[in-house]
Design a protein around this motif. Structure first.
Motif, PDB file in Angstrom:
ATOM      1  N   UNK A  42      17.995 -15.474  -9.381  1.00 39.15           N
ATOM      2  CA  UNK A  42      16.613 -15.020  -9.218  1.00 39.15           C
ATOM      3  C   UNK A  42      16.575 -13.775  -8.337  1.00 39.15           C
ATOM      4  N   UNK A  43      17.343 -13.836  -7.239  1.00 47.51           N
ATOM      5  CA  UNK A  43      17.369 -12.703  -6.309  1.00 47.51           C
ATOM      6  C   UNK A  43      17.961 -11.466  -6.970  1.00 47.51           C
ATOM      7  N   UNK A  44      19.016 -11.657  -7.769  1.00 43.38           N
ATOM      8  CA  UNK A  44      19.606 -10.513  -8.474  1.00 43.38           C
ATOM      9  C   UNK A  44      18.547  -9.895  -9.380  1.00 43.38           C
ATOM     10  N   UNK A  45      17.756 -10.749 -10.044  1.00 41.22           N
ATOM     11  CA  UNK A  45      16.668 -10.250 -10.885  1.00 41.22           C
ATOM     12  C   UNK A  45      15.703  -9.386 -10.092  1.00 41.22           C
ATOM     13  N   UNK A  46      15.254  -9.893  -8.942  1.00 38.93           N
ATOM     14  CA  UNK A  46      14.307  -9.123  -8.119  1.00 38.93           C
ATOM     15  C   UNK A  46      14.927  -7.817  -7.631  1.00 38.93           C
ATOM     16  N   UNK A  47      16.241  -7.864  -7.337  1.00 37.09           N
ATOM     17  CA  UNK A  47      16.899  -6.651  -6.844  1.00 37.09           C
ATOM     18  C   UNK A  47      16.944  -5.581  -7.934  1.00 37.09           C
ATOM     19  N   UNK A  48      17.271  -6.012  -9.170  1.00 39.96           N
ATOM     20  CA  UNK A  48      17.278  -5.058 -10.294  1.00 39.96           C
ATOM     21  C   UNK A  48      15.887  -4.459 -10.457  1.00 39.96           C
ATOM     22  N   UNK A  49      14.871  -5.314 -10.382  1.00 39.23           N
ATOM     23  CA  UNK A  49      13.496  -4.829 -10.526  1.00 39.23           C
ATOM     24  C   UNK A  49      13.171  -3.828  -9.418  1.00 39.23           C
ATOM     25  N   UNK A  50      13.630  -4.113  -8.187  1.00 38.29           N
ATOM     26  CA  UNK A  50      13.360  -3.206  -7.076  1.00 38.29           C
ATOM     27  C   UNK A  50      13.975  -1.837  -7.332  1.00 38.29           C
ATOM     28  N   UNK A  51      15.219  -1.838  -7.817  1.00 35.88           N
ATOM     29  CA  UNK A  51      15.870  -0.581  -8.181  1.00 35.88           C
ATOM     30  C   UNK A  51      15.044   0.182  -9.196  1.00 35.88           C
ATOM     31  N   UNK A  52      14.553  -0.577 -10.186  1.00 37.20           N
ATOM     32  CA  UNK A  52      13.720   0.038 -11.218  1.00 37.20           C
ATOM     33  C   UNK A  52      12.489   0.696 -10.619  1.00 37.20           C
ATOM     34  N   UNK A  53      11.815  -0.021  -9.707  1.00 36.04           N
ATOM     35  CA  UNK A  53      10.611   0.534  -9.077  1.00 36.04           C
ATOM     36  C   UNK A  53      10.932   1.827  -8.342  1.00 36.04           C
ATOM     37  N   UNK A  54      12.082   1.846  -7.649  1.00 39.53           N
ATOM     38  CA  UNK A  54      12.427   3.020  -6.845  1.00 39.53           C
ATOM     39  C   UNK A  54      12.615   4.241  -7.739  1.00 39.53           C
ATOM     40  N   UNK A  55      13.308   4.069  -8.875  1.00 39.09           N
ATOM     41  CA  UNK A  55      13.687   5.235  -9.667  1.00 39.09           C
ATOM     42  C   UNK A  55      12.755   5.533 -10.825  1.00 39.09           C
ATOM     43  N   UNK A  56      11.779   4.632 -11.136  1.00 35.22           N
ATOM     44  CA  UNK A  56      10.903   4.914 -12.270  1.00 35.22           C
ATOM     45  C   UNK A  56       9.969   6.091 -12.004  1.00 35.22           C
ATOM     46  N   UNK A 110       0.837  -1.198   0.000  1.00 40.11           N
ATOM     47  CA  UNK A 110       0.000   0.000   0.000  1.00 40.11           C
ATOM     48  C   UNK A 110       0.874   1.251   0.000  1.00 40.11           C
ATOM     49  N   UNK A 111       1.918   1.210   0.842  1.00 36.76           N
ATOM     50  CA  UNK A 111       2.844   2.339   0.919  1.00 36.76           C
ATOM     51  C   UNK A 111       3.539   2.554  -0.421  1.00 36.76           C
ATOM     52  N   UNK A 112       3.916   1.439  -1.060  1.00 33.86           N
ATOM     53  CA  UNK A 112       4.588   1.515  -2.368  1.00 33.86           C
ATOM     54  C   UNK A 112       3.671   2.186  -3.382  1.00 33.86           C
ATOM     55  N   UNK A 113       2.386   1.788  -3.392  1.00 35.96           N
ATOM     56  CA  UNK A 113       1.464   2.385  -4.363  1.00 35.96           C
ATOM     57  C   UNK A 113       1.201   3.841  -4.045  1.00 35.96           C
ATOM     58  N   UNK A 114       1.141   4.175  -2.759  1.00 37.84           N
ATOM     59  CA  UNK A 114       0.945   5.577  -2.388  1.00 37.84           C
ATOM     60  C   UNK A 114       2.112   6.435  -2.853  1.00 37.84           C
ATOM     61  N   UNK A 115       3.319   5.923  -2.671  1.00 36.12           N
ATOM     62  CA  UNK A 115       4.497   6.738  -2.991  1.00 36.12           C
ATOM     63  C   UNK A 115       4.855   6.713  -4.462  1.00 36.12           C
ATOM     64  N   UNK A 116       4.603   5.591  -5.126  1.00 40.92           N
ATOM     65  CA  UNK A 116       5.118   5.463  -6.494  1.00 40.92           C
ATOM     66  C   UNK A 116       4.043   5.607  -7.557  1.00 40.92           C
ATOM     67  N   UNK A 148      12.653  -0.118 -17.689  1.00 41.31           N
ATOM     68  CA  UNK A 148      13.430  -1.181 -18.346  1.00 41.31           C
ATOM     69  C   UNK A 148      14.028  -2.102 -17.281  1.00 41.31           C
ATOM     70  N   UNK A 149      14.541  -1.470 -16.190  1.00 41.98           N
ATOM     71  CA  UNK A 149      15.119  -2.286 -15.106  1.00 41.98           C
ATOM     72  C   UNK A 149      14.042  -3.160 -14.470  1.00 41.98           C
ATOM     73  N   UNK A 150      12.832  -2.602 -14.292  1.00 36.79           N
ATOM     74  CA  UNK A 150      11.741  -3.386 -13.710  1.00 36.79           C
ATOM     75  C   UNK A 150      11.469  -4.615 -14.573  1.00 36.79           C
ATOM     76  N   UNK A 151      11.258  -4.374 -15.884  1.00 37.30           N
ATOM     77  CA  UNK A 151      10.895  -5.487 -16.769  1.00 37.30           C
ATOM     78  C   UNK A 151      12.023  -6.501 -16.880  1.00 37.30           C
ATOM     79  N   UNK A 184      10.896   9.019 -11.224  1.00 33.80           N
ATOM     80  CA  UNK A 184      11.508  10.213 -11.805  1.00 33.80           C
ATOM     81  C   UNK A 184      11.686  10.079 -13.303  1.00 33.80           C
ATOM     82  N   UNK A 185      12.069   8.897 -13.742  1.00 36.21           N
ATOM     83  CA  UNK A 185      12.431   8.726 -15.143  1.00 36.21           C
ATOM     84  C   UNK A 185      11.895   7.375 -15.620  1.00 36.21           C
ATOM     85  N   UNK A 186      10.998   7.410 -16.605  1.00 30.13           N
ATOM     86  CA  UNK A 186      10.298   6.181 -17.006  1.00 30.13           C
ATOM     87  C   UNK A 186      11.224   5.154 -17.657  1.00 30.13           C
ATOM     88  N   UNK A 187      12.445   5.581 -18.040  1.00 27.34           N
ATOM     89  CA  UNK A 187      13.387   4.611 -18.628  1.00 27.34           C
ATOM     90  C   UNK A 187      13.770   3.544 -17.609  1.00 27.34           C
TER      91      UNK A 187
END
Lengths: 106, 617
Positions: B559-573, B216-222, B581-584, B575-578
């Motif tokens: 698998x964990x590295x994949x999820x971590x990259x996706x998490x980074x993507x969620x955090x920074x998307x 819920x917090x993630x959706x509120x903030x992002x 790519x990290x999320x996907x 500001x910048x929709x590019x």
């Protein structure tokens, strides 16, 4: 070997049981589909919501029962510990929902 | 073990072995190492907080950095230090205690560890760009309005490591239900196994609340939702509820396993059977049950109303009853025993009065009316450090000293152990006892500075001096680990000579299949029973035969590295929709790993009868 004899006997007993189990599964599956159809029908026939909501909740409750006892085998012997854990989970979820209703949203 | 150490392997092969391991013992050690690292990090943050509060209106760190420091100290200590170290002990010891060769889901075990580690690393990487600063409880609406990406790191980091913990919990439950050795009925399980079981059930029920709250917090903030935004019809109190529905059981997740540790240490060094075993088991369940009924005692001042407050106050006070049962049972276990004092025992003995003080202030806090005075003051800080440090940390250190010979085959040095105990113990009481009084005198928690001549100066100075004593104790413990690794005395199977449970029947450290033959358990404290009948070994429950063991896999890590990259993507998307790519691509990596795992058959390997006979026991 005598072992083989007894396994064969157990197998025929097991077969009988499996067949019964399968029948029950099919029946409960059919009932679940019928319940879902009833729920959809009630909404599509635009029955007043004072009736629809409790009926749908009741149907849902029964379906959850089917799901737990028939598909997740909670009724079977040797499944006591998993059943206890699931009851525990249900208890906590209900309690949390109740508290939210009473002290936050009421 | 004999074979692997005989043929020296290169660094690369060893590294690969650790990265791909699914052995519960190695994963246990990894948990201990990862948790230990974060414990040092959290300790460093604590010392910085205490330096800042050493003198009035100090300027050691800025106000913003101070907020980040307290947030990261709490979050790190709870999620990344205490819990993983406990999971490490559980992972290593519990399967040995029930006579199993591994946990039920070895692959999942490895995945759980890597998720915890990368979640922790992700959270701590926020230091470079601005750490979370809304307190470890991360209350909305403060957390919703916090600028920068700090809170986003908190959300994604905890989501990752929380998923790992949840997997660990499920794994332990299934292991204990299904994999006990022949004869090991539930009421013959050692107390540490029991508390692992109950704590795992708590994890299973409590963590979903955190997961939901974080989403819920993630959706509120992002993504612009408004679950916690009162202006748009949301409700900020829902976060508090969700957080504490998780958070209160969480503190029992932290304390129950160490109750188990003490219940192993006392009988071993008092040479007596645990007093009131059955009562101990039921008290554990009662604590777990009540632990779910009391979360709102963290929220007495929110305005829930007198009825809700009273209900939660009474339920909270009720927890003192099963806990008291436990305290008395430990005392009765010691009573009349032939007691041997060593470091493990010292930590356990020190726990009893320290934890009891924490429990007593807990009952004081449970009184809703009085809580209006204590709330958000240093009294609360004093209280929960008494239970978490005086309980969990003492228990972890007792457990480490007790099981170190089993885990690594060498005794921790006794002299160094006692130095670290006494300095830490004295430092702990210096730091936190005075904080109760600081709180009663009106010092609020989470404040950057305090003013001069308000009666707070001396107390804070004493508290900070205590923190240095504790740091010294920790450093001595680290030296002890290094010393032991190089020069430690080798330990036999039954390292303390008075072991009672199954882990002391196998070599130290255990071979990777643990038991050559599964033991036959004839009662509570199976090794002790065999000893009383003059048997040197357990009676085997099976002939020597092929052993089936799981294969290692690198997939959990990828698998964990994949999820971590996706998490980074969620955090920074945001500001910048590019960054999408990290999320996907991150999710794609994880999904490919899951697909590989599902489609590729891996039946594990067999250890042949010949090899088992060649190795001996």
């Amino acid at each position: 070997m005598t072992d083989e004899m007894s396994t064969r006997k157990i197998n025929s007993f097991q077969k009988q049981k499996n067949k019964q189990e399968m029948q029950r599964m099919v029946v409960s599956f059919a009932l679940m589909i019928i319940f879902t159809l009833i729920a959809f029908a009630l909404v599509m026939l635009e029955v007043p919501s004072t009736y629809v909501i409790p009926i749908i909740l009741l149907l849902a409750f029964v379906q959850v029962g089917f799901q737990f006892f028939y598909f997740m085998h909670l009724k079977d012997k040797g499944h006591e510990v998993p059943s206890q854990i699931i009851y525990g989970g249900v208890f906590i979820t209900v309690m949390v929902a109740l508290t939210f209703t009473v002290i936050t949203w009421w | 073990m004999g074979m692997t150490s005989a043929q020296k392997r290169g660094f690369g092969a060893t590294l690969w072995d650790w990265l791909t391991t699914v052995d519960h013992k190695k994963i246990g050690i990894l948990y201990l190492a990862g948790g230990g690292f974060f414990f040092l990090l959290g300790g460093l943050e604590a010392v910085i907080i205490r330096i800042q509060l050493m003198s009035p209106e100090n300027n050691f760190i800025s106000a913003g950095l101070y907020n980040e420091m307290i947030t990261m100290h709490g979050t790190t200590m709870i999620f990344l230090a205490a819990m993983p170290i406990l999971l490490g002990l559980m992972n290593f010891i519990m399967p040995l205690q029930i006579g199993a060769r591994d946990v039920a889901f070895p692959f999942l075990n490895s995945l759980g560890f890597w998720l915890f580690l990368f979640g922790g690393v992700l959270l701590n990487l926020s230091w470079f760009t601005g750490a979370p600063d809304a307190g470890w409880t991360n209350y909305a609406p403060l957390s919703i309005q916090s600028p920068g990406h700090g809170i986003d790191f908190y959300i994604m980091g905890l989501q990752l490591s929380g998923a790992g913990t949840l997997m660990g919990g499920i794994n332990f439950i299934v292991t204990i239900v299904l994999m006990r050795a022949p004869g090991m009925t539930y009421m013959r399980m050692p107390l540490f196994t029991w508390t692992t079981f109950v704590a795992s059930i708590l994890i299973l029920f409590a963590f979903p609340a955190l997961t939901v709250g974080l989403f819920l917090m993630m959706f509120d903030r992002m993504f612009g939702s408004a679950f916690f935004d009162a202006a748009l019809g949301g409700n900020a109190v829902i976060w508090q509820h969700l957080f504490w529905i998780f958070g209160h059981p969480e503190v029992y997740i932290l304390i129950l396993p160490v109750f188990g540790v003490f219940s192993e240490v006392f009988p071993t060094f008092a040479k007596k059977r645990l007093f009131g075993y059955t009562a101990m088991v039921f008290a554990t369940f009662l604590i777990a049950f009540l632990g779910f009924m009391v979360w709102a005692h963290h929220m007495f001042t929110v305005g829930l109303g007198p009825v809700a407050n009273s209900i939660f106050a009474v339920a909270t006070m009720a927890i003192a009853v099963p806990t008291g049962i436990k305290i008395f049972n430990w005392l009765f276990t010691l009573w009349g025993g032939s007691i041997k004092i060593n470091t493990a025992m010292l930590w356990s003995l020190a726990f009893i009065p320290s934890f009891t003080i924490g429990g007593m202030t807990g009952v004081m806090l449970a009184s809703a009316v009085a809580d209006y005075q204590y709330h958000d003051s240093y009294f609360v800080i004093g209280h929960f450090h008494y239970v978490i440090v005086g309980g969990t940390v003492f228990g972890i250190l007792a457990g480490l000293h007790y099981w170190w010979p089993k885990m690594f085959g060498k005794y921790l040095h006794e002299g160094l152990g006692q130095i670290s105990f006494w300095t830490f113990f004295v430092g702990f009481h210096l730091t936190f006892f005075i904080q109760h009084f600081l709180g009663l005198m009106g010092m609020p928690r989470r404040y950057w500075v305090f003013l001069e001549n308000q009666g707070l100066d001396t107390g804070n100075l004493i508290s900070s001096i205590g923190a240095f004593f504790m740091s010294f104790g920790v450093i001595v413990f680290l030296i002890n680990i290094i010393y032991t690794t190089i020069k430690g005395k080798k330990a036999p199977r039954d390292a303390w000579g008075s072991g009672r449970t199954l882990e002391w029947t196998i070599s130290s450290p255990p071979v990777h299949y643990n038991f050559k033959q599964l033991p036959l358990v004839r009662g509570l404290d199976p090794l002790w029973i065999e000893k009383t009948e003059g048997n040197e070994k357990m009676t085997p429950a099976e002939p020597v035969d092929e052993i089936h063991m799981p294969n290692g896999s690198i997939l959990p890590l990828i698998m964990t590295i994949g999820f971590t990259i996706a998490s980074y993507g969620f955090i920074y998307q945001t500001g910048n929709k590019y960054w999408l790519i990290a999320v996907y691509s991150g999710i794609a990596i994880a999904l490919i790993c899951m697909l590989t795992r599902s489609l590729k058959d891996d039946h594990g390997h067999h250890i042949s009868k010949e090899e088992l006979e060649r190795v001996g026991d």
